[in-house]
Design a protein around this motif. Structure first.
Motif, PDB file in Angstrom:
ATOM      1  N   GLY A 129      78.773  11.127  51.746  1.00  0.00           N
ATOM      2  CA  GLY A 129      77.471  10.972  52.372  1.00  0.00           C
ATOM      3  C   GLY A 129      76.562  10.019  51.625  1.00  0.00           C
TER       4      GLY A 129
ATOM      5  N   TRP B 254      72.621  11.321  54.870  1.00  0.00           N
ATOM      6  CA  TRP B 254      73.981  11.837  54.945  1.00  0.00           C
ATOM      7  C   TRP B 254      74.390  12.533  53.654  1.00  0.00           C
ATOM      8  CZ3 TRP B 254      76.725  13.405  58.684  1.00  0.00           C
ATOM      9  CH2 TRP B 254      76.611  12.820  59.946  1.00  0.00           C
TER      10      TRP B 254
ATOM     11  N   GLY C 153      76.015  16.191  53.536  1.00  0.00           N
ATOM     12  CA  GLY C 153      77.213  16.492  52.770  1.00  0.00           C
ATOM     13  C   GLY C 153      76.994  17.620  51.784  1.00  0.00           C
TER      14      GLY C 153
END
Length: 247
Positions: free
Chosen positions: A182, A189, A193
């Motif tokens: 990520g 992201w 993650g």
């Protein structure tokens, strides 16, 4: 349909976490599952085995990948999600899919309060939903309410491998690998993650008997298939006749 005004912290966090990510959601979903999530979705659709002309509801449709797979079977599909950001991407994907014989109708709504009559659908699917609702049994009862008696209901969810060596490797992947993957994409992201591993494990710790949860919600003949060494779960069952609870 307008979004429900009052939302629990769990649901608000889910909306906030994924709000800026829909355009990369499909690609990152494949990366985060090592390319396995398309196989999981295909297994779900095969398990439901919808027939042409049937009306199917896809809850937590996200960017519409399961909904499109159902539509390819000739079904009339309604894709519902609480995130308008996800639905916007689903509609863009729809514009790129002129080959679909039956267009998908996308609408905003919540799994806990479905805007449909009892027994309105011939089948129902949902993906990655139960980790984001506060009352899972009540949500499952609501999902069962809107399908016809003896209709199929199915889901895809992340799993936790039962084998100790595989579970240890899974923890390394989810606790270290997912955040690193990520981070390489974006700070947002990275947060996803970092969130997913503990969130997946919490579901299975809190609900060690998912088939039992379904049965208590009025769904019988429940079957569960572990995929990718237990990292993915596909489960399906049949709404009990006349909506009675399973014994």
């Amino acid at each position: 349909m307008a979004a429900v005004a009052q939302q629990s912290p769990r649901k608000r966090h889910a909306l906030d976490l994924f709000a800026g990510l829909p355009r990369a959601y499909d690609r990152m979903g494949a990366v985060l599952s090592f390319g396995q999530d398309p196989r999981w979705r295909a297994t779900l659709v095969d398990a439901i085995n919808p027939l042409p002309g049937q009306r199917v509801l896809d809850v937590a449709t996200g960017t519409g990948l399961v909904a499109f797979a159902l539509a390819q079977r000739g079904c009339e599909v309604v894709g519902l999600d609480q995130s308008e950001d996800m639905l916007a991407v689903a509609r863009l994907h729809q514009q790129e899919r002129p080959e679909l014989s039956n267009p998908v109708q996308f609408m905003q709504g919540e799994a806990e309060r479905l805007p449909f009559e009892d027994g309105e659908f011939d089948a129902l699917t949902f993906t990655y939903l139960l980790r984001y609702v506060d009352d899972r049994e009540a949500t499952m009862r609501e999902l069962a309410r809107v399908v016809k008696p003896h209709a199929k209901i199915g889901m895809v969810e992340f799993g936790v491998p039962e084998s100790p060596p595989l579970r240890a490797a899974w923890r390394v992947h989810t606790r270290a690998g997912l955040p690193l993957i990520g981070r390489a994409v974006s700070p947002a992201w990275y947060e996803v993650g970092r969130f997913l591993g503990p969130n997946i494990e919490a579901l299975h710790a809190q609900e060690p008997d998912l088939p039992g949860l379904w049965q208590r919600s009025g769904i019988g003949d429940v079957q569960k298939r572990d995929l990718s060494f237990g990292a993915g779960v596909v489960m399906w069952g049949v709404r009990n006749g006349r909506g009675e609870r399973a014994p």
